[in-house]
Scaffold this active site. Structure first.
Site, PDB file in Angstrom:
ATOM      1  N   ARG A 173       7.377  -7.635  -2.520  1.00  0.00           N
ATOM      2  CA  ARG A 173       7.458  -7.073  -3.572  1.00  0.00           C
ATOM      3  C   ARG A 173       8.929  -7.310  -4.130  1.00  0.00           C
ATOM      4  NH1 ARG A 173       6.273  -1.008  -1.654  1.00  0.00           N
ATOM      5  NH2 ARG A 173       3.983  -1.320  -1.232  1.00  0.00           N
ATOM      6  N   HIS A 189       8.747  -4.393   2.189  1.00  0.00           N
ATOM      7  CA  HIS A 189       8.062  -5.233   1.242  1.00  0.00           C
ATOM      8  C   HIS A 189       8.892  -6.098   0.595  1.00  0.00           C
ATOM      9  CE1 HIS A 189       3.845  -4.427   1.801  1.00  0.00           C
ATOM     10  NE2 HIS A 189       4.491  -2.909   2.016  1.00  0.00           N
ATOM     11  N   ASP A 196       0.265  -5.248   3.612  1.00  0.00           N
ATOM     12  CA  ASP A 196      -0.668  -4.100   3.581  1.00  0.00           C
ATOM     13  C   ASP A 196      -2.165  -4.920   3.889  1.00  0.00           C
ATOM     14  OD1 ASP A 196       1.133  -2.395   3.297  1.00  0.00           O
ATOM     15  OD2 ASP A 196       0.978  -2.320   1.153  1.00  0.00           O
ATOM     16  N   TYR A 224      -1.247   8.618   8.150  1.00  0.00           N
ATOM     17  CA  TYR A 224       0.405   8.586   7.637  1.00  0.00           C
ATOM     18  C   TYR A 224      -0.051   8.853   6.190  1.00  0.00           C
ATOM     19  CZ  TYR A 224       4.880   7.266   6.693  1.00  0.00           C
ATOM     20  OH  TYR A 224       6.122   7.135   6.559  1.00  0.00           O
ATOM     21  N   HIS A 227      -1.820   5.970   3.522  1.00  0.00           N
ATOM     22  CA  HIS A 227      -2.158   5.039   4.151  1.00  0.00           C
ATOM     23  C   HIS A 227      -3.603   5.248   4.770  1.00  0.00           C
ATOM     24  CE1 HIS A 227       2.242   4.062   3.800  1.00  0.00           C
ATOM     25  NE2 HIS A 227       1.806   2.902   4.269  1.00  0.00           N
ATOM     26  N   ASP A 229      -6.342   4.233   3.241  1.00  0.00           N
ATOM     27  CA  ASP A 229      -7.133   2.785   3.018  1.00  0.00           C
ATOM     28  C   ASP A 229      -6.778   1.560   3.351  1.00  0.00           C
ATOM     29  OD1 ASP A 229      -5.055   2.931   1.061  1.00  0.00           O
ATOM     30  OD2 ASP A 229      -6.280   2.796  -0.620  1.00  0.00           O
ATOM     31  N   HIS A 230      -5.713   1.476   4.045  1.00  0.00           N
ATOM     32  CA  HIS A 230      -4.971   0.157   4.369  1.00  0.00           C
ATOM     33  C   HIS A 230      -4.026   0.532   5.745  1.00  0.00           C
ATOM     34  CE1 HIS A 230      -1.697   1.540   2.106  1.00  0.00           C
ATOM     35  NE2 HIS A 230      -0.967   0.764   2.743  1.00  0.00           N
ATOM     36  N   HIS A 232      -0.496  -0.908   7.063  1.00  0.00           N
ATOM     37  CA  HIS A 232       0.818  -1.368   6.624  1.00  0.00           C
ATOM     38  C   HIS A 232       1.467  -1.866   7.929  1.00  0.00           C
ATOM     39  CE1 HIS A 232       5.000  -2.051   5.022  1.00  0.00           C
ATOM     40  NE2 HIS A 232       5.503  -1.808   6.139  1.00  0.00           N
TER      41      HIS A 232
END
Length: 259
Positions: A173, A189, A196, A224, A227, A229-230, A232
């Site tokens: 990012r 990032h 992710d 966490y 988080h 749905d993914h 990191h």
């Protein structure tokens, strides 16, 4: 394609020669997929140089439980152990020495831009629209190099999960992008060190647990905040801005992964 195949065969033959003969083929021609990189000698503990760094990038994901392989150009015990794990994973002779078979597998895995077979810069660049690696705290070149190392770690994680698809939902990012999505001010990032990910065939908890073996020093998953749905994963221990702290951070409470 035939010419490239013959070139690769010539390099492999040269690598198999005794040490004195190897020295005479340092300028061996490039082989297929090596518009990226071609190794021209066997590497083992005690070796050093730019070719060791190139190898370390590609075996960084085989560091072992909660460890990393430093990209320092020195073929020490950690690099040898990572090479051995790589060899074991791909059914090669597992001796920790990088030679023709090891290089042959790496050539198969890498594309001409040095990215591994299953990941690309298009997945790892700006998370707000794919505009490249500009706009972060590091130079574009350094950020791109960090992203490449991240991709090779993801390739190792994918292999450890059974060679099944591992999807990237977020990578580098820019500062503007990070602000837009509400990322932490010091988010990994920003450095190209993070991704992710989700899996189509494995649970997020399995991804989070396995990632501890693949050179990642930051892992956040189910349980966490934000988080669920993914997962990191990041390489904060290798981040230039964070190297002195030697930090590791693990938090996926629903999976039993803690600090």
């Amino acid at each position: 394609m035939r010419v490239n195949t013959l070139k690769r065969a010539a390099v492999a033959f040269a690598l198999a020669l005794p040490g004195a003969a190897i020295a005479s083929v340092v300028a061996a021609p490039a082989a297929h997929a090596d518009g990226c990189y071609t190794w021209t000698r066997n590497l083992y503990q005690g070796s050093s140089g730019a070719d060791v760094r190139q190898l370390q990038i590609r075996v960084a994901g085989w560091a072992g439980y909660r460890d990393i392989v430093e990209n320092d150009g020195r073929y020490g015990p950690k690099t040898a152990a990572a090479v051995k794990r790589f060899q074991q994973a791909y059914g090669l002779r597992a001796d920790g020495i990088a030679g023709p078979q090891t290089y042959g597998k790496l050539y198969q895995l890498q594309d001409n831009d040095c990215t591994p077979a299953h990941f690309s810069h298009g997945e790892l660049d700006d998370g707000c629209g794919g505009s490249g690696y500009d706009g972060g705290p590091l130079s574009e070149a350094q950020t791109r190099q960090n992203a490449l190392r991240t991709m090779w770690k993801l390739e190792a994680l994918r292999k450890s999960l059974g060679d099944k698809p591992l999807d990237v939902s977020g990578g580098f990012r820019s500062r503007a992008c990070n602000n837009r999505v509400g990322g932490a001010a010091d988010s990994q990032h920003l450095y190209g060190n993070a991704a992710d990910v989700t899996s189509r065939t494995k649970s997020l908890c399995q991804v989070a647990r396995d990632a501890r073996d693949n050179g990642f020093s930051g892992i956040y998953g189910p349980g966490y905040p934000d988080h669920d749905d993914h997962v990191h994963v990041d390489s904060r221990r290798e981040n230039n801005a964070d190297r002195s702290s030697n930090t590791t951070s693990w938090s996926a409470p629903d999976c039993g992964v803690g600090n």
